[in-house]
Design a protein around this motif. Sequence first.
Motif, short mmCIF file in Angstrom:
data_model
loop_
_atom_site.label_atom_id
_atom_site.label_comp_id
_atom_site.label_asym_id
_atom_site.label_seq_id
_atom_site.Cartn_x
_atom_site.Cartn_y
_atom_site.Cartn_z
N ASP A 106 0.84 -1.21 0.00
CA ASP A 106 0.00 0.00 0.00
C ASP A 106 0.87 1.25 0.00
OD1 ASP A 106 -2.53 -1.26 0.13
OD2 ASP A 106 -2.36 -1.50 2.29
N ASN A 113 -1.85 2.19 -3.62
CA ASN A 113 -2.49 3.52 -3.60
C ASN A 113 -2.09 4.39 -4.77
OD1 ASN A 113 -4.27 3.66 -1.19
ND2 ASN A 113 -2.41 3.06 -0.14
N GLY A 245 -2.27 6.05 1.58
CA GLY A 245 -3.18 6.92 0.86
C GLY A 245 -2.47 7.91 -0.04
N ARG A 246 -3.25 8.50 -0.93
CA ARG A 246 -2.72 9.53 -1.84
C ARG A 246 -3.76 10.63 -1.96
NH1 ARG A 246 0.89 6.70 -0.73
NH2 ARG A 246 2.38 5.63 -2.11
N LEU A 288 -7.67 5.98 -0.49
CA LEU A 288 -6.96 5.02 0.35
C LEU A 288 -7.60 3.65 0.14
CD1 LEU A 288 -5.56 5.60 3.88
CD2 LEU A 288 -6.61 3.42 3.30
N THR A 309 -12.65 5.52 -0.49
CA THR A 309 -12.15 4.41 0.33
C THR A 309 -13.25 3.38 0.49
OG1 THR A 309 -10.88 3.89 2.33
CG2 THR A 309 -12.80 5.33 2.60
N GLU A 335 -8.85 -3.06 -4.44
CA GLU A 335 -7.42 -3.32 -4.29
C GLU A 335 -6.94 -4.40 -5.25
OE1 GLU A 335 -5.89 -2.28 0.12
OE2 GLU A 335 -7.18 -4.04 0.02
#
Length: 372
Positions: A106, A113, A245-246, A288, A309, A335
């Motif tokens: 991640d 992400n 996260g981004r 995320l 998310t 994901e």
Amino acid sequence: MKETNGQHLISLFEQWAPKSLAVDGDTVGLQIGTLNKTITKVLVTLDVNLDTVEEAIKNGCELIIAHHPPIYRGMKNMRTDLPQGILIEKLIKNDIAVYAAHTNLDIATGGVNDLLANALQLENIEILEQTTSEQLMKLAVFTPKESTNVVRAALDIAGAGQIGEYRSCSFTSTGEGRFKPSDLASPYIGQANELEVVEEDKIEVVFSVSIKNKVLKALLTNHPYEEPAYDLILLESEVNKMGLGRIGKLPKKLKLAEYAEVVKKQLNVPFVRVVGDLTKEVQKVAVLGGDGNKYIQTAKRAGADVFITGDLYFHVAQDAEAIGLSVIDPGHHVEQIMKHGVAEYMTEVCIQNNLLVEFISSKISTDPFQLI
């Protein structure tokens, strides 16, 4: 092309997503089987279940790389009449190893992400929640002028002098060095018990703390002096900032309802859950992968108009609504984008290293939910 064993293959993978990046308490790394064997085929999957194991067997895979660890909590037994025991028994009987790359993948640059952020068409992408970084060190070393280029080149090869997108960064100044060798010394320049004055260069370079030993080895191997004089200074500057996260921006503003449709299409999901005013324009987007419930406030503080998310809880959705943060929940299963991402990345790595390994993206959906 040549064959390779699992340990070498995973060492290449961990150069991208080292286990040290994982958040505290996460279960990553080799979980089942051994890497001490030749690997020719690898199945990349989001989850390990009986269907994906059958897929690995059918394709002749010796290794599975999964995002979600099949052994996440401590096992008190391994009964082969219960689901988890049945799964592990099947893997062992077919000599298939399982390696889990969870939050380290991640967090890794180019990992889950970043794959999601790119799929969602974000620009100027930054980290949402920083989890790790490295401090910089500065090396200042004194060398005779005729050896300056050799020493500087060796430090460069070792990785010193890298600042952002710039390489081979250094500073050199010239001065006089003085020393008097003892009877037991073997000086490169000068005579025992005689003061020597030499025109020397001072080379200064910076590097991340993690490669200190590599840089010092390069220095001591290539410096002509028996006892080179150098300073090591720990700096407050941080590099290699990484995290979960981004956050980035869309090329143009869209209404929340419009962007929800984009999310559905880009992440290939049949539906999304949306919190917020569907007519409100959004442009700054946080994302995320997986369960991002505890990062609602983080996304708001970062200035996000909308947070993407999965696994959004009812009361967290109410909290987001109360603070004026729109949320789009495409589910946890998005994901799965890592299947193609990891297979593509590792295929390229193996080509560069002349290794004969095939990476197969799992075609099995492990999403337990069905839309009726």
